[in-house]
Design an enzyme around this catalytic site. Structure first.
Site, short mmCIF file in Angstrom:
data_model
loop_
_atom_site.label_atom_id
_atom_site.label_comp_id
_atom_site.label_asym_id
_atom_site.label_seq_id
_atom_site.Cartn_x
_atom_site.Cartn_y
_atom_site.Cartn_z
N GLY A 46 -21.75 17.37 -14.79
CA GLY A 46 -22.68 16.99 -15.83
C GLY A 46 -23.82 16.10 -15.59
N GLN A 51 -30.25 9.64 -16.70
CA GLN A 51 -29.97 9.45 -15.42
C GLN A 51 -30.80 9.93 -14.13
OE1 GLN A 51 -25.80 11.60 -15.84
NE2 GLN A 51 -25.08 9.94 -14.37
N CYS A 93 -18.56 8.75 -12.58
CA CYS A 93 -20.22 8.97 -13.08
C CYS A 93 -20.89 8.90 -11.86
CB CYS A 93 -20.69 7.97 -14.01
SG CYS A 93 -22.25 8.01 -14.83
N LEU A 94 -21.90 9.79 -11.95
CA LEU A 94 -22.96 9.86 -10.73
C LEU A 94 -23.81 8.62 -10.77
CD1 LEU A 94 -24.06 13.53 -10.85
CD2 LEU A 94 -22.50 12.47 -9.28
N HIS A 135 -19.01 12.15 -22.42
CA HIS A 135 -19.52 11.18 -21.56
C HIS A 135 -20.94 11.43 -21.38
CE1 HIS A 135 -19.17 9.46 -17.33
NE2 HIS A 135 -20.66 9.96 -17.35
N GLU A 136 -21.53 12.67 -21.31
CA GLU A 136 -22.88 12.88 -21.19
C GLU A 136 -23.76 12.52 -22.46
OE1 GLU A 136 -23.84 13.19 -18.40
OE2 GLU A 136 -21.78 14.08 -17.64
N HIS A 139 -24.43 8.89 -22.66
CA HIS A 139 -25.61 8.65 -21.82
C HIS A 139 -26.67 8.32 -22.65
CE1 HIS A 139 -24.35 7.90 -17.70
NE2 HIS A 139 -23.53 9.22 -17.57
NI NI Z 1 -21.91 9.82 -16.35
#
Ligand code: NI
Length: 166
Positions: A46, A51, A93-94, A135-136, A139
């Site tokens: 995701g 991000q 998380c990235l 989660h997304e 963000h």
């Molecule tokens: Ni994330």
């Protein structure tokens, strides 16, 4: 279409509340394509627009594994309209590389938004998809999974992470 740089904590764009998307123009379509490419290249399951430095309410999600294929989801202006149950699971998380933690989230969610053609979308999700959507969407409100840790765990994380990533 290109692989974009993924912003990392503590980049301030990750703390901002993203603005709703108002126009599905060519520029937005290009951003969507680049986000999809960036997510797959990472690889991740995701990615939210903040991000990649774009403070817009837009996410892409694909929870496919080699064994199990799932559709690619592009959601614009997503909203969680109802939740049910609670469940703990490991999350990463990235934008926070090298760190995972157990996070409590809703077990089941109903999410509404529009797709890249502007058609209304409704997704009822459980399991990994439910978790990734929450989660997304977090963000988009400037919330990282580490913000959901207890204050003590978050302080511990901050010290360790910033020491490693200075
Ligand atoms: Ni994330």
């Amino acid at each position: 279409m290109s692989v974009l740089e993924i912003k990392r904590y503590p980049d301030p764009v990750l703390k901002k509340k993203a603005l709703p998307v108002e126009e599905l123009n060519g520029e937005l379509q290009g951003l969507i394509d680049s986000m999809i490419e960036t997510m797959y290249a990472a690889p991740g399951i995701g990615l939210a627009a903040p991000q990649v430095g774009e403070s817009k309410r837009l996410i892409v999600v694909d929870v496919s594994t080699r064994e199990e294929k799932h559709p690619l989801i592009v959601l614009i202006n997503p909203v969680i309209v109802s939740v049910e149950g609670k469940i703990d699971s490991e999350e990463g998380c990235l934008s926070v590389p090298g760190y995972t933690s157990t996070i409590r989230r809703s077990e089941r969610v109903l999410v509404k938004g529009v797709d890249r053609e502007g058609r209304p979308v409704e997704i009822e999700a459980t399991g990994l998809l439910s978790r990734v959507l929450q989660h997304e969407i977090d963000h988009l409100d400037g919330i990282l999974f580490i913000d959901r840790l207890s204050p003590i765990k978050k302080e511990f994380f901050r010290k360790r992470y910033l020491r490693k990533n200075r």
